[in-house]
Design a protein around this motif. Structure first.
Motif, mmCIF file in Angstrom:
data_model
loop_
_atom_site.group_PDB
_atom_site.id
_atom_site.type_symbol
_atom_site.label_atom_id
_atom_site.label_comp_id
_atom_site.label_asym_id
_atom_site.label_seq_id
_atom_site.Cartn_x
_atom_site.Cartn_y
_atom_site.Cartn_z
ATOM 1 N N ARG A 147 0.984 -1.412 0.043
ATOM 2 C CA ARG A 147 0.072 -0.133 -0.163
ATOM 3 C C ARG A 147 0.975 1.449 -0.080
ATOM 4 O O ARG A 147 0.607 2.512 -0.736
ATOM 5 N N ILE A 148 2.332 1.487 0.657
ATOM 6 C CA ILE A 148 2.840 2.305 0.675
ATOM 7 C C ILE A 148 3.618 2.716 -0.679
ATOM 8 O O ILE A 148 3.653 3.957 -0.934
ATOM 9 N N ALA A 205 2.873 1.577 -3.438
ATOM 10 C CA ALA A 205 0.915 2.306 -4.665
ATOM 11 C C ALA A 205 0.924 3.942 -4.241
ATOM 12 O O ALA A 205 0.371 4.253 -4.804
ATOM 13 N N PHE A 206 1.017 4.156 -3.129
ATOM 14 C CA PHE A 206 0.452 5.771 -2.456
ATOM 15 C C PHE A 206 1.737 6.204 -2.808
ATOM 16 O O PHE A 206 0.985 7.403 -4.139
ATOM 17 N N GLU A 207 2.587 5.932 -3.359
ATOM 18 C CA GLU A 207 4.368 6.423 -3.580
ATOM 19 C C GLU A 207 4.298 7.402 -4.426
ATOM 20 O O GLU A 207 4.494 8.114 -5.815
ATOM 21 N N ILE A 250 1.164 6.337 -7.037
ATOM 22 C CA ILE A 250 0.236 7.418 -6.991
ATOM 23 C C ILE A 250 0.370 8.970 -7.740
ATOM 24 O O ILE A 250 0.809 9.899 -7.902
ATOM 25 N N LYS A 251 0.808 9.363 -6.101
ATOM 26 C CA LYS A 251 1.867 10.496 -6.089
ATOM 27 C C LYS A 251 2.936 10.981 -7.303
ATOM 28 O O LYS A 251 2.764 12.121 -7.195
ATOM 29 N N GLN A 271 0.744 11.763 -10.330
ATOM 30 C CA GLN A 271 -0.002 12.911 -10.083
ATOM 31 C C GLN A 271 0.732 13.747 -10.163
ATOM 32 O O GLN A 271 -0.148 15.228 -10.992
#
Length: 111
Positions: free
Chosen positions: A42-43, A45-47, A49-50, A53
Motif C-alpha cells: 500500500r505504501i 502504491a501510494f508513493e 500514485i503521488k 499525479q
C-alpha cells in the motif's frame, strides 16, 4: 502469470502433527507476514500514485489566446458535444464581438 509480493514471503505450515498452540502461533506469524506485505504494498502504491499525479500536474500546459476589443469570436455549444444523431449539426453559435477584456482571461461578448 503475475506473482504477488504477498505470495513470496509466506511460511508454509508443516505437515507433521502439531499442537493447537503451535498452530495458533504459526497462523499468527503467517498473518503478520501477510499484513506486513500488504502495508508495504500500500505504501509503494501510494508513493507511485503521488509521483504520477505530480507528473500530470507538470504536463498541463494551456495555450492562452489573447483577444482584443472588436475581434470576432464563435461560442461553442458544449451541450451538443456528445448528442447521439447530431453529428453534423452546427456546434457553434453565431459570431460575437469582444466587448470587454477581463483580467482573468475572460471576455464579455456582444451580439
Amino acid at each position: 502469470m503475475a506473482i504477488l509480493l504477498i505470495e513470496t514471503d509466506i511460511e508454509t505450515i508443516p505437515f507433521e502433527e502439531i499442537t493447537i498452540e503451535n498452530y495458533k502461533n504459526i497462523l499468527q506469524r503467517r498473518l503478520g507476514i501477510i499484513l506486513d506485505s500488504l502495508v508495504k504494498a500500500r505504501i509503494i502504491a501510494f508513493e507511485k500514485i503521488k509521483q504520477f499525479q505530480e507528473k500530470l500536474k507538470r504536463k498541463k500546459t494551456y495555450k492562452t489566446l489573447s483577444l482584443s476589443i472588436g475581434d470576432l469570436v464563435l461560442e461553442y455549444y458544449s451541450d451538443r458535444n456528445n448528442v447521439y444523431g447530431d453529428k453534423f449539426s452546427n456546434q457553434w453559435k453565431e459570431p460575437f464581438i469582444v466587448n470587454k477584456v477581463l483580467n482573468n482571461g475572460s471576455y464579455i461578448l456582444q451580439d
